[in-house]
Design a protein around this motif. Sequence first.
Motif, mmCIF file in Angstrom:
data_model
loop_
_atom_site.group_PDB
_atom_site.id
_atom_site.type_symbol
_atom_site.label_atom_id
_atom_site.label_comp_id
_atom_site.label_asym_id
_atom_site.label_seq_id
_atom_site.Cartn_x
_atom_site.Cartn_y
_atom_site.Cartn_z
ATOM 1 N N TYR A 2 -5.577 51.542 6.749
ATOM 2 C CA TYR A 2 -6.940 52.054 6.794
ATOM 3 C C TYR A 2 -6.972 53.593 6.762
ATOM 4 N N PRO A 3 -6.153 54.292 7.562
ATOM 5 C CA PRO A 3 -6.160 55.765 7.475
ATOM 6 C C PRO A 3 -5.752 56.285 6.086
ATOM 7 N N GLN A 4 -4.799 55.613 5.431
ATOM 8 C CA GLN A 4 -4.419 56.013 4.077
ATOM 9 C C GLN A 4 -5.586 55.826 3.111
ATOM 10 N N VAL B 52 -16.391 48.551 15.380
ATOM 11 C CA VAL B 52 -15.423 49.369 14.636
ATOM 12 C C VAL B 52 -14.083 48.651 14.550
ATOM 13 N N ARG B 53 -13.638 48.118 15.677
ATOM 14 C CA ARG B 53 -12.368 47.385 15.691
ATOM 15 C C ARG B 53 -12.422 46.183 14.736
ATOM 16 N N ILE C 93 -14.428 45.760 12.120
ATOM 17 C CA ILE C 93 -14.515 46.208 10.722
ATOM 18 C C ILE C 93 -13.139 46.615 10.214
ATOM 19 N N VAL C 94 -12.411 47.385 11.003
ATOM 20 C CA VAL C 94 -11.065 47.803 10.587
ATOM 21 C C VAL C 94 -10.177 46.571 10.389
ATOM 22 N N ASN C 95 -10.323 45.571 11.254
ATOM 23 C CA ASN C 95 -9.551 44.334 11.087
ATOM 24 C C ASN C 95 -9.939 43.586 9.811
ATOM 25 N N GLU C 96 -11.206 43.655 9.432
ATOM 26 C CA GLU C 96 -11.654 43.020 8.184
ATOM 27 C C GLU C 96 -11.108 43.761 6.962
#
Length: 143
Positions: A41-43, A23-24, A26-29
Amino acid sequence: MIEQDLNSLKLENQLCFPIYVLVRDIVNEYRPLLNELDLTYPQYLVLLVLWETDDMTVNQIGEKLFLDSGTLTPLLKRLEQKKIVTRVRSKKDERVVKIKLTKHGKDLQAKACEVPSKLAEKMNVSMEDLMDLRRIITKIKSK
């Protein structure tokens, strides 16, 4: 017996740890792809919900994203500052805030269409592999 119990506590035997790391990663990608759209990412997650169904209440968005209004409110204020959404209090009940995409918010959708395929390319996996992973995660989550 104790040896087996101790083995179950090894980091390498934990299901949650590789998922956490993935997850970490993927979010960094996502980060550089979303930077091009001037989104966090949250937006991006909020916009995914609104692109699917525009004109929702804060609570409806929160239900979709499993977030409370205290977490969503600053996110939505920031999106409003960027002129991506508008926030309007209901005339019937001022506690209810409706969120609606602006023209700019709607236009971002076309640019964001490339994000999933670019992400798959950066991760060196096929879209089919990602959909399989999503299916398995959804199956586990629904139990």
